[in-house]
Scaffold this active site. Sequence first.
Site, mmCIF file in Angstrom:
data_model
loop_
_atom_site.group_PDB
_atom_site.id
_atom_site.type_symbol
_atom_site.label_atom_id
_atom_site.label_comp_id
_atom_site.label_asym_id
_atom_site.label_seq_id
_atom_site.Cartn_x
_atom_site.Cartn_y
_atom_site.Cartn_z
ATOM 1 N N LYS A 62 1.020 -1.006 0.118
ATOM 2 C CA LYS A 62 -0.141 -0.220 0.026
ATOM 3 C C LYS A 62 0.964 1.204 -0.118
ATOM 4 C CE LYS A 62 -2.329 -0.971 3.739
ATOM 5 N NZ LYS A 62 -1.872 -2.400 4.247
ATOM 6 N N ARG A 103 -9.163 0.481 9.852
ATOM 7 C CA ARG A 103 -8.720 -0.643 10.003
ATOM 8 C C ARG A 103 -9.953 -1.626 10.749
ATOM 9 N NH1 ARG A 103 -2.911 0.039 9.388
ATOM 10 N NH2 ARG A 103 -1.978 -1.889 9.421
ATOM 11 N N ARG A 158 11.759 -7.069 4.750
ATOM 12 C CA ARG A 158 11.477 -5.375 4.946
ATOM 13 C C ARG A 158 12.238 -5.215 6.182
ATOM 14 N NH1 ARG A 158 5.623 -2.513 4.652
ATOM 15 N NH2 ARG A 158 5.527 -3.306 6.792
ATOM 16 N N ARG A 161 11.746 -1.553 11.815
ATOM 17 C CA ARG A 161 10.729 -1.722 12.514
ATOM 18 C C ARG A 161 10.722 -2.934 13.229
ATOM 19 N NH1 ARG A 161 5.708 -0.215 8.593
ATOM 20 N NH2 ARG A 161 4.632 -1.761 10.052
ATOM 21 N N ARG A 194 -0.366 -9.963 13.177
ATOM 22 C CA ARG A 194 -0.765 -8.631 12.458
ATOM 23 C C ARG A 194 -1.659 -9.369 11.323
ATOM 24 N NH1 ARG A 194 4.847 -6.114 10.911
ATOM 25 N NH2 ARG A 194 3.491 -4.822 9.476
HETATM 26 P P1 ADP Z 1 1.378 -2.308 7.755
HETATM 27 O O1 ADP Z 1 0.310 -1.957 6.977
HETATM 28 O O2 ADP Z 1 2.659 -3.225 7.332
HETATM 29 O O3 ADP Z 1 0.961 -3.232 8.894
HETATM 30 P P2 ADP Z 1 1.277 0.210 9.199
HETATM 31 O O4 ADP Z 1 2.172 1.038 9.072
HETATM 32 O O5 ADP Z 1 0.081 0.280 8.473
HETATM 33 O O6 ADP Z 1 1.944 -1.048 8.583
HETATM 34 O O7 ADP Z 1 0.892 -0.121 10.546
HETATM 35 C C1 ADP Z 1 1.790 -0.651 11.558
HETATM 36 C C2 ADP Z 1 0.965 -0.661 12.678
HETATM 37 O O8 ADP Z 1 0.367 0.616 13.345
HETATM 38 C C3 ADP Z 1 -0.374 -1.731 12.928
HETATM 39 O O9 ADP Z 1 -0.019 -2.933 13.276
HETATM 40 C C4 ADP Z 1 -1.151 -1.013 14.187
HETATM 41 O O10 ADP Z 1 -0.383 -1.321 15.406
HETATM 42 C C5 ADP Z 1 -0.754 0.547 13.789
HETATM 43 N N1 ADP Z 1 -2.114 1.374 12.999
HETATM 44 C C6 ADP Z 1 -1.794 1.686 11.900
HETATM 45 N N2 ADP Z 1 -3.121 2.208 11.330
HETATM 46 C C7 ADP Z 1 -3.992 1.760 12.263
HETATM 47 C C8 ADP Z 1 -5.141 1.996 12.745
HETATM 48 N N3 ADP Z 1 -6.022 2.659 11.656
HETATM 49 N N4 ADP Z 1 -5.845 1.512 13.661
HETATM 50 C C9 ADP Z 1 -5.060 1.040 14.808
HETATM 51 N N5 ADP Z 1 -3.925 0.836 14.459
HETATM 52 C C10 ADP Z 1 -3.304 1.178 13.476
#
Ligand code: ADP
Length: 190
Positions: A14, A89, A128, A134, A146
């Site tokens: 994404k 989410r 990654r 991370r 996740r």
């Molecule tokens: P990825 O898509 O690789 O999981 P992101 O950077 O989108 O990576 O998200 C990393 C973490 O940030 C998620 O696992 C969660 O803990 C938190 N996070 C991101 N966006 C949200 C959201 N909309 N609601 C709740 N937690 C979120």
Amino acid sequence: MKHLILFGPPGSGKGTQAKQLEEKFGMIHISTGDLFRNEIGNNTPLGIEAKSFMNKGQLVPDSVTIGMLKNKVEMHPDVKGFIFDGFPRTIQQAEALDAFLKEREESISGLISLKVDDEEIVVRLLERGKTSGRADDSNEEVIRNRIKVYGEQTSPVYDYYDKKGKSQEILGVGTIDEIFNKLGDAVEKL
Ligand code: ADP
């Protein structure tokens, strides 16, 4: 105004695709994951709270996430549209986003989901993790959590917008350019 939700499991590409879409369509990319990592980097109270959830592969509570997202949107009054990446989410986040946009007499134009299977995701995220720094990318157990959270709490958001006739799916496997071509065509039609 065109507002896109770029959807899909962690590691589906994404962020990579959103950067290119932003350039092509002049939209603004908002990644809640990046916003949280920025807060963590600045050691803010919000960042400290978010970090404890992120490192376990859990979602940050909606109450925190929704407020942060709204603030970010309000910082950009004159945009062509937003690309929401990593948000909504949960169903509660989707409902909050719709209500927030409605107040502005706007709405989501479409949700596009990148389809990638679970084992491919694990391979991509571990790879990654070697360079991203991370914590949530370097531990297989956290990655699998996740994926589980995505299946249980996030994938219903696809159905939520599908019922409104707004969801579609694109194969997220292939070269970055191949995926971008398909995605670009779909965004143009929104
Ligand atoms: P990825 O898509 O690789 O999981 P992101 O950077 O989108 O990576 O998200 C990393 C973490 O940030 C998620 O696992 C969660 O803990 C938190 N996070 C991101 N966006 C949200 C959201 N909309 N609601 C709740 N937690 C979120």
